[in-house]
Design a protein around this motif. Structure first.
Motif, PDB file in Angstrom:
ATOM      1  N   HIS A  65       7.472 -10.340  -3.307  1.00  0.00           N
ATOM      2  CA  HIS A  65       6.377 -10.616  -4.236  1.00  0.00           C
ATOM      3  C   HIS A  65       6.357  -9.488  -5.261  1.00  0.00           C
ATOM      4  O   HIS A  65       6.616  -8.335  -4.932  1.00  0.00           O
ATOM      5  N   PRO A  66       6.026  -9.760  -6.523  1.00  0.00           N
ATOM      6  CA  PRO A  66       6.043  -8.710  -7.546  1.00  0.00           C
ATOM      7  C   PRO A  66       5.092  -7.545  -7.265  1.00  0.00           C
ATOM      8  O   PRO A  66       5.299  -6.455  -7.778  1.00  0.00           O
ATOM      9  N   ASP A  67       4.051  -7.767  -6.455  1.00  0.00           N
ATOM     10  CA  ASP A  67       3.120  -6.684  -6.147  1.00  0.00           C
ATOM     11  C   ASP A  67       3.604  -5.777  -5.018  1.00  0.00           C
ATOM     12  O   ASP A  67       3.010  -4.739  -4.768  1.00  0.00           O
ATOM     13  N   GLN A  68       4.663  -6.183  -4.321  1.00  0.00           N
ATOM     14  CA  GLN A  68       5.126  -5.401  -3.184  1.00  0.00           C
ATOM     15  C   GLN A  68       5.938  -4.195  -3.634  1.00  0.00           C
ATOM     16  O   GLN A  68       6.579  -4.201  -4.679  1.00  0.00           O
ATOM     17  N   THR A  69       5.916  -3.182  -2.811  1.00  0.00           N
ATOM     18  CA  THR A  69       6.718  -1.995  -3.053  1.00  0.00           C
ATOM     19  C   THR A  69       8.148  -2.272  -2.592  1.00  0.00           C
ATOM     20  O   THR A  69       8.386  -3.192  -1.812  1.00  0.00           O
ATOM     21  N   PRO A  70       9.121  -1.487  -3.040  1.00  0.00           N
ATOM     22  CA  PRO A  70      10.497  -1.660  -2.570  1.00  0.00           C
ATOM     23  C   PRO A  70      10.580  -1.420  -1.055  1.00  0.00           C
ATOM     24  O   PRO A  70       9.749  -0.705  -0.485  1.00  0.00           O
ATOM     25  N   LEU A  71      11.580  -2.010  -0.428  1.00  0.00           N
ATOM     26  CA  LEU A  71      11.776  -1.801   1.010  1.00  0.00           C
ATOM     27  C   LEU A  71      12.021  -0.329   1.308  1.00  0.00           C
ATOM     28  O   LEU A  71      12.701   0.367   0.545  1.00  0.00           O
ATOM     29  N   THR A  82      10.561  -3.742   9.371  1.00  0.00           N
ATOM     30  CA  THR A  82      11.009  -4.734   8.386  1.00  0.00           C
ATOM     31  C   THR A  82      11.317  -4.105   7.029  1.00  0.00           C
ATOM     32  O   THR A  82      11.830  -4.782   6.144  1.00  0.00           O
ATOM     33  N   GLY A  83      10.961  -2.842   6.887  1.00  0.00           N
ATOM     34  CA  GLY A  83      11.100  -2.201   5.583  1.00  0.00           C
ATOM     35  C   GLY A  83       9.788  -2.177   4.826  1.00  0.00           C
ATOM     36  O   GLY A  83       9.686  -1.609   3.747  1.00  0.00           O
ATOM     37  N   ARG A  84       8.763  -2.818   5.401  1.00  0.00           N
ATOM     38  CA  ARG A  84       7.436  -2.859   4.789  1.00  0.00           C
ATOM     39  C   ARG A  84       6.369  -2.510   5.819  1.00  0.00           C
ATOM     40  O   ARG A  84       6.535  -2.747   7.007  1.00  0.00           O
ATOM     41  N   TRP A  85       5.260  -1.963   5.332  1.00  0.00           N
ATOM     42  CA  TRP A  85       4.125  -1.662   6.195  1.00  0.00           C
ATOM     43  C   TRP A  85       3.624  -2.958   6.816  1.00  0.00           C
ATOM     44  O   TRP A  85       3.584  -3.989   6.144  1.00  0.00           O
ATOM     45  N   PRO A  86       3.232  -2.964   8.093  1.00  0.00           N
ATOM     46  CA  PRO A  86       2.739  -4.188   8.724  1.00  0.00           C
ATOM     47  C   PRO A  86       1.585  -4.822   7.942  1.00  0.00           C
ATOM     48  O   PRO A  86       0.625  -4.148   7.592  1.00  0.00           O
ATOM     49  N   GLY A  87       1.718  -6.105   7.644  1.00  0.00           N
ATOM     50  CA  GLY A  87       0.690  -6.847   6.916  1.00  0.00           C
ATOM     51  C   GLY A  87       0.880  -6.889   5.413  1.00  0.00           C
ATOM     52  O   GLY A  87       0.257  -7.697   4.721  1.00  0.00           O
ATOM     53  N   GLU A  88       1.746  -6.045   4.870  1.00  0.00           N
ATOM     54  CA  GLU A  88       1.935  -6.007   3.415  1.00  0.00           C
ATOM     55  C   GLU A  88       2.448  -7.342   2.878  1.00  0.00           C
ATOM     56  O   GLU A  88       1.950  -7.840   1.856  1.00  0.00           O
ATOM     57  N   ALA A  89       3.402  -7.955   3.552  1.00  0.00           N
ATOM     58  CA  ALA A  89       3.965  -9.225   3.069  1.00  0.00           C
ATOM     59  C   ALA A  89       2.905 -10.323   3.043  1.00  0.00           C
ATOM     60  O   ALA A  89       2.822 -11.093   2.079  1.00  0.00           O
ATOM     61  N   GLU A  90       2.072 -10.384   4.090  1.00  0.00           N
ATOM     62  CA  GLU A  90       1.032 -11.404   4.129  1.00  0.00           C
ATOM     63  C   GLU A  90      -0.008 -11.174   3.039  1.00  0.00           C
ATOM     64  O   GLU A  90      -0.459 -12.114   2.392  1.00  0.00           O
ATOM     65  N   CYS A  91      -0.397  -9.920   2.816  1.00  0.00           N
ATOM     66  CA  CYS A  91      -1.365  -9.627   1.745  1.00  0.00           C
ATOM     67  C   CYS A  91      -0.832 -10.094   0.395  1.00  0.00           C
ATOM     68  O   CYS A  91      -1.558 -10.716  -0.380  1.00  0.00           O
ATOM     69  N   GLU A 148      13.890   2.075   3.836  1.00  0.00           N
ATOM     70  CA  GLU A 148      15.006   1.980   4.781  1.00  0.00           C
ATOM     71  C   GLU A 148      14.620   2.364   6.207  1.00  0.00           C
ATOM     72  O   GLU A 148      15.169   1.843   7.167  1.00  0.00           O
ATOM     73  N   ARG A 149      13.675   3.279   6.348  1.00  0.00           N
ATOM     74  CA  ARG A 149      13.286   3.783   7.665  1.00  0.00           C
ATOM     75  C   ARG A 149      11.774   3.740   7.843  1.00  0.00           C
ATOM     76  O   ARG A 149      11.018   3.929   6.895  1.00  0.00           O
ATOM     77  N   CYS A 150      11.349   3.496   9.081  1.00  0.00           N
ATOM     78  CA  CYS A 150       9.922   3.558   9.415  1.00  0.00           C
ATOM     79  C   CYS A 150       9.441   4.978   9.131  1.00  0.00           C
ATOM     80  O   CYS A 150      10.095   5.944   9.535  1.00  0.00           O
ATOM     81  N   PRO A 151       8.302   5.135   8.464  1.00  0.00           N
ATOM     82  CA  PRO A 151       7.816   6.471   8.140  1.00  0.00           C
ATOM     83  C   PRO A 151       7.413   7.303   9.352  1.00  0.00           C
ATOM     84  O   PRO A 151       7.322   8.525   9.251  1.00  0.00           O
ATOM     85  N   ASP A 152       7.207   6.686  10.511  1.00  0.00           N
ATOM     86  CA  ASP A 152       6.829   7.458  11.693  1.00  0.00           C
ATOM     87  C   ASP A 152       8.003   7.706  12.636  1.00  0.00           C
ATOM     88  O   ASP A 152       8.344   8.831  12.916  1.00  0.00           O
ATOM     89  N   CYS A 153       8.644   6.636  13.124  1.00  0.00           N
ATOM     90  CA  CYS A 153       9.681   6.806  14.152  1.00  0.00           C
ATOM     91  C   CYS A 153      11.096   6.776  13.590  1.00  0.00           C
ATOM     92  O   CYS A 153      12.059   6.990  14.315  1.00  0.00           O
ATOM     93  N   HIS A 154      11.232   6.477  12.314  1.00  0.00           N
ATOM     94  CA  HIS A 154      12.506   6.455  11.601  1.00  0.00           C
ATOM     95  C   HIS A 154      13.451   5.343  12.042  1.00  0.00           C
ATOM     96  O   HIS A 154      14.658   5.427  11.796  1.00  0.00           O
ATOM     97  N   ALA A 155      12.911   4.278  12.669  1.00  0.00           N
ATOM     98  CA  ALA A 155      13.745   3.118  12.995  1.00  0.00           C
ATOM     99  C   ALA A 155      14.231   2.505  11.685  1.00  0.00           C
ATOM    100  O   ALA A 155      13.497   2.473  10.694  1.00  0.00           O
ATOM    101  N   GLY A 156      15.461   2.023  11.666  1.00  0.00           N
ATOM    102  CA  GLY A 156      16.002   1.364  10.485  1.00  0.00           C
ATOM    103  C   GLY A 156      15.528  -0.084  10.410  1.00  0.00           C
ATOM    104  O   GLY A 156      15.008  -0.638  11.392  1.00  0.00           O
ATOM    105  N   ILE A 157      15.715  -0.699   9.262  1.00  0.00           N
ATOM    106  CA  ILE A 157      15.332  -2.104   9.091  1.00  0.00           C
ATOM    107  C   ILE A 157      16.039  -2.946  10.152  1.00  0.00           C
ATOM    108  O   ILE A 157      17.245  -2.824  10.348  1.00  0.00           O
ATOM    109  N   GLY A 158      15.257  -3.768  10.861  1.00  0.00           N
ATOM    110  CA  GLY A 158      15.788  -4.618  11.919  1.00  0.00           C
ATOM    111  C   GLY A 158      15.868  -3.943  13.282  1.00  0.00           C
ATOM    112  O   GLY A 158      16.193  -4.599  14.269  1.00  0.00           O
ATOM    113  N   GLN A 159      15.547  -2.661  13.358  1.00  0.00           N
ATOM    114  CA  GLN A 159      15.567  -1.939  14.630  1.00  0.00           C
ATOM    115  C   GLN A 159      14.167  -1.864  15.218  1.00  0.00           C
ATOM    116  O   GLN A 159      13.176  -1.787  14.481  1.00  0.00           O
TER     117      GLN A 159
END
Length: 103
Positions: A3-9, A54-63, A11-22
């Motif tokens: 969505h145009p309002d979303q931030t770019p993906l 997922t590369g996005r904060w939980p709930g960002e895509a739904e918002c 690559e890593r979770c800001p807390d645990c550093h899991a990669g996208i899909g991990q």
């Protein structure tokens, strides 16, 4: 779909550093309980599947999908948590229906 309002993906979770899909690591404060949609950390032993980054904060895509943005890149997560319903089968928030819809 982005969505145009979303931030770019991110690559890593800001807390645990899991990669996208991990899967998030144990103790990650970003990971969600897939049974409730709420923060997984601190709600006891959870038997639901592991949440993945997922590369996005939980709930960002739904918002973004629901048009619940406070501005570009700023999802209205408070509105999401107080208005939407968690779908434990689809592992996502769903928009309220008809009578309770607060578009």
């Amino acid at each position: 779909m982005t969505h145009p309002d979303q931030t770019p993906l991110e690559e890593r979770c800001p807390d645990c550093h899991a990669g996208i899909g991990q899967a998030h690591r144990e103790g990650c404060d970003v990971a969600r309980c897939l049974a409730t949609g709420l923060q997984r950390l601190g709600h006891g032993a959870c038997r639901c599947p592991q949440d993945v980054w997922t590369g996005r904060w939980p709930g960002e895509a739904e918002c973004a999908e629901f048009g619940w943005m406070l501005g570009p890149g700023l999802p209205d997560l408070h509105r999401l948590l107080t208005t939407a319903t968690w779908d434990p089968v689809a592992y996502r928030w769903t928009r309220p229906t008809a009578e309770g819809d607060t578009r």
